[in-house]
Design an enzyme around this catalytic site. Structure first.
Site, mmCIF file in Angstrom:
data_model
loop_
_atom_site.group_PDB
_atom_site.id
_atom_site.type_symbol
_atom_site.label_atom_id
_atom_site.label_comp_id
_atom_site.label_asym_id
_atom_site.label_seq_id
_atom_site.Cartn_x
_atom_site.Cartn_y
_atom_site.Cartn_z
ATOM 1 N N TYR A 96 38.571 35.591 17.912
ATOM 2 C CA TYR A 96 37.591 34.719 17.257
ATOM 3 C C TYR A 96 38.018 33.268 17.436
ATOM 4 O O TYR A 96 39.196 32.937 17.280
ATOM 5 C CB TYR A 96 37.516 35.010 15.756
ATOM 6 C CG TYR A 96 37.155 36.424 15.403
ATOM 7 C CD1 TYR A 96 35.855 36.763 15.035
ATOM 8 C CD2 TYR A 96 38.122 37.432 15.413
ATOM 9 C CE1 TYR A 96 35.524 38.065 14.684
ATOM 10 C CE2 TYR A 96 37.799 38.741 15.074
ATOM 11 C CZ TYR A 96 36.501 39.051 14.714
ATOM 12 O OH TYR A 96 36.184 40.346 14.376
ATOM 13 N N LYS B 268 30.259 39.595 24.525
ATOM 14 C CA LYS B 268 31.555 38.925 24.517
ATOM 15 C C LYS B 268 31.985 38.654 25.958
ATOM 16 O O LYS B 268 31.498 39.290 26.886
ATOM 17 C CB LYS B 268 32.602 39.793 23.808
ATOM 18 C CG LYS B 268 32.183 40.215 22.405
ATOM 19 C CD LYS B 268 33.247 41.059 21.744
ATOM 20 C CE LYS B 268 32.710 41.773 20.507
ATOM 21 N NZ LYS B 268 32.070 40.891 19.541
ATOM 22 N N HIS C 59 30.859 37.177 14.902
ATOM 23 C CA HIS C 59 31.181 38.005 16.061
ATOM 24 C C HIS C 59 32.337 37.360 16.820
ATOM 25 O O HIS C 59 32.417 36.141 16.946
ATOM 26 C CB HIS C 59 29.971 38.146 16.982
ATOM 27 C CG HIS C 59 28.861 38.954 16.377
ATOM 28 N ND1 HIS C 59 28.987 40.306 16.129
ATOM 29 C CD2 HIS C 59 27.610 38.610 15.977
ATOM 30 C CE1 HIS C 59 27.862 40.758 15.596
ATOM 31 N NE2 HIS C 59 27.010 39.747 15.489
#
Length: 353
Positions: A289, A331, A300
């Site tokens: 993160y 991602k 997310h």
């Protein structure tokens, strides 16, 4: 219709001066020479398949099959390169051979109008890919402001394109270290911090570990060593003996052979301001993160990260699976290459050409 007459010589196909006007000036095929035009094997095969030229070898006319077989003998991965070249041409790109395999010009442009923007390297799904050579190729492309694309040809001759670039991820998390050293115990394969105040601060403001209950914090091995190295926790064994840094590393490495490599990447990511958590649910070492403002509203994660040694060789089906999963959960897939105390990152993602 009279086709251009060409000669197969080594790993090139040679055409006369008339080919310069007919092939190079109209389609930018080949490279003009004093006595004519020099074509690569893939260019010649592409043009032959479209009825643009005849190819002779020692006075014998070669059909497409015969030339394709000859070219495959003369150039490694010829058939793979032909598949990729043909695909890119049919997408409307101007493509020229290069040391990387191909250089590709932006749509609407061509040699002489602007510089190529993409280097394309071609591999079969069965071929291993050295991380060291990959990093060198990416660096070479980036040094001349080019995008590096890996074109992978699977066993059914379908293509998947991957953009590969170096990365320097930067997070935005301050480190909320408590002012006291909290006592912690190394159990079987994890560590528990016992101080309620320190545990709460580490969890709520730094997203370290997971609360065992309202007062005690469970920490992973990499989290524990990082906090230990920062003087935030004191780690004891189950009989109360205090670990030294080296003793902790030795015990953790007995539990997990790649521990120190994982720790190097964890430390680098934490030091650059990220929150780093296990990526087990995604089949990776870490999920990362950029910033976590509240445990109640966890965003997310930005990246999935796998840690690899600098002598690693990718197996492309494995790499493909990792990248596809990362893309499917929105991602980026980073591979952290551990080089002693240094960590370098490769960002790999699928792209459409």
């Amino acid at each position: 219709m009279n086709l251009l007459k060409t000669q197969l010589k080594g790993d090139r196909v040679l055409a006369g001066k008339e080919a310069v006007a007919e092939l190079y000036k109209t389609g930018y095929f080949g490279r003009p020479k004093d006595d004519g035009l020099e074509l690569s094997l893939v260019e010649a095969a592409y043009l032959q398949s479209r009825g643009k030229l005849d190819i002779e070898l020692e006075g014998k006319l070669l059909g497409f099959r015969a030339f394709f077989e000859q070219a495959s003998l003369r150039q490694q991965n010829f058939e793979l390169k032909y598949i990729v070249y043909k695909d890119l041409k049919e997408r409307g790109y101007y493509v020229q051979p290069s040391a990387a395999d191909f250089r590709v010009y932006p749509r609407g442009s061509h040699p002489g109008k602007s510089a190529a923007k993409i280097f394309v390297h071609v591999l079969s799904e069965r071929q291993p890919l050295s991380v060291k050579l990959l990093q060198e190729s990416v660096a070479s492309a980036e040094n001349v402001h080019k995008q590096f694309i890996l074109a992978v040809v699977d066993e059914e001759s379908d293509l998947t394109f991957y953009e590969i670039k170096s990365a320097s991820p930067k997070g935005e998390m301050p480190e909320p270290f408590p002012a006291v050293k909290a006592d912690a115990t190394f159990l079987e394969d994890r560590v528990i911090a016992w101080d309620a105040e320190a545990s709460g601060a580490l969890y709520s403001r730094g997203f370290y570990g997971k609360m065992l209950d309202p007062e005690r914090l469970q920490l992973s091995l990499v989290e524990s060593l990082y906090l230990f190295s920062r003087g935030v926790i004191v780690v004891r064994d189950r009989k109360g003996k205090i670990f030294s840094f080296d003793e902790f590393v030795e015990k953790a490495s007995e539990i997990e052979g790649s521990f120190l490599r994982k720790y190097s990447a964890y430390k680098a990511l934490r030091d650059s301001g990220h929150v780093v958590k296990t990526g087990f649910k995604f089949g990776t070492h870490f999920r990362v993160y950029r910033k976590v403002e509240s445990i109640e509203k966890i965003p997310h994660s930005e990246y999935l990260v796998n840690v690899i040694p600098e002598d690693y060789e990718f197996r492309l089906p494995v790499m493909s699976g990792a990248v596809r999963l990362a893309n499917s959960v929105r991602k980026r897939m980073l591979f952290a290459v551990e080089k002693g105390e240094e960590v370098e990152y490769l960002d790999i993602g699928r792209v459409k050409m």
